[in-house]
Scaffold this active site. Sequence first.
Site, PDB file in Angstrom:
ATOM      1  N   GLY A 140      39.358  41.256  33.462  1.00 13.93           N
ATOM      2  CA  GLY A 140      40.768  42.986  33.570  1.00 13.93           C
ATOM      3  C   GLY A 140      41.922  41.475  33.333  1.00 13.93           C
ATOM      4  N   HIS A 141      41.363  40.336  34.472  1.00 13.98           N
ATOM      5  CA  HIS A 141      43.138  39.569  34.183  1.00 13.98           C
ATOM      6  C   HIS A 141      43.008  38.343  33.307  1.00 13.98           C
ATOM      7  CE1 HIS A 141      41.785  40.080  38.840  1.00 13.98           C
ATOM      8  NE2 HIS A 141      43.123  40.072  38.987  1.00 13.98           N
ATOM      9  N   SER A 153      38.845  43.620  42.049  1.00 21.16           N
ATOM     10  CA  SER A 153      38.037  42.366  42.654  1.00 21.16           C
ATOM     11  C   SER A 153      37.123  43.436  43.706  1.00 21.16           C
ATOM     12  CB  SER A 153      40.042  41.654  42.918  1.00 21.16           C
ATOM     13  OG  SER A 153      40.191  41.778  42.090  1.00 21.16           O
TER      14      SER A 153
END
Length: 258
Positions: free
Chosen positions: A36-37, A188
């Site tokens: 995602g990051h 996370s």
Amino acid sequence: MLHTVAEWRASRAEFLAKTPNATLGVVPTMGALHAGHASLFAAARRDCDLVLATLFVNPTQFDDPSDLARYPRTLDADLALMAEQGVDAALIPPVEELYPPDTGTHYTVQEDHFSRTLCGTHRPGHFTGVLTVVMKLLQIAGATRAYFGEKDWQQLQLIKGMATAFFLETEIIGCPSVRGPDGLALSSRNRHLSPAERALAPQFYKTLCTAPDAASATAQLTALGFAVDYVEDLKAHQRRLSAIRLGNTRLIDNVPLS
Ligand code: PAF
């Protein structure tokens, strides 16, 4: 790797001296980076000449100290992912850099309405912590654009609202959630799930997509074994938002209302 605001500002000045009209993208993160990051870094890399990532586990947005204590910290892997994604600079400040020791004054950025609903009801003070640190990071970065994931949809709306309310010059860009092949939104916190919880977790997204209304989604999720904080349909935004807990792990997600 940069640790102080002064170091970053010196690097930025050096770059801008060489490339005066350069655009700068910032991706604020709390580390424990995942695909995602990576998608945020890729968007910033595509749009901007210089990409800064910040990695700061912001203590003021944790309403539960045990949640802060167990927040995953994976610096070496984070640095490798940033390098892979072509991030130019990583600002990784110690807590005292962003929150200098107590001087008797205490400044925060607070929103009084939307931040008190949905996740704000279940995590008092959370969004004041988020908005305060994002304001600091945006002021430090001096970026053209800042990138945030739509998985944290309420956070994204509040950050956009703050940028408008305070006439910030940084454009706030929302990027689509990234999901695993089974539909679970990457987070996370997923690494805290036990194998049994991980196997159940994709039902969260599936139920949000298929339940006819928020009450049915709540009932179905509860029957599946999730502890539901909330499911709400925001008709004005055509979005269904939810937070659930699986054991000690809290997950959030949102889907468009069909
Ligand atoms: O979404 C996050 O990772 C955090 O809330 C943010 C925006 C980096 C602020 O600490």
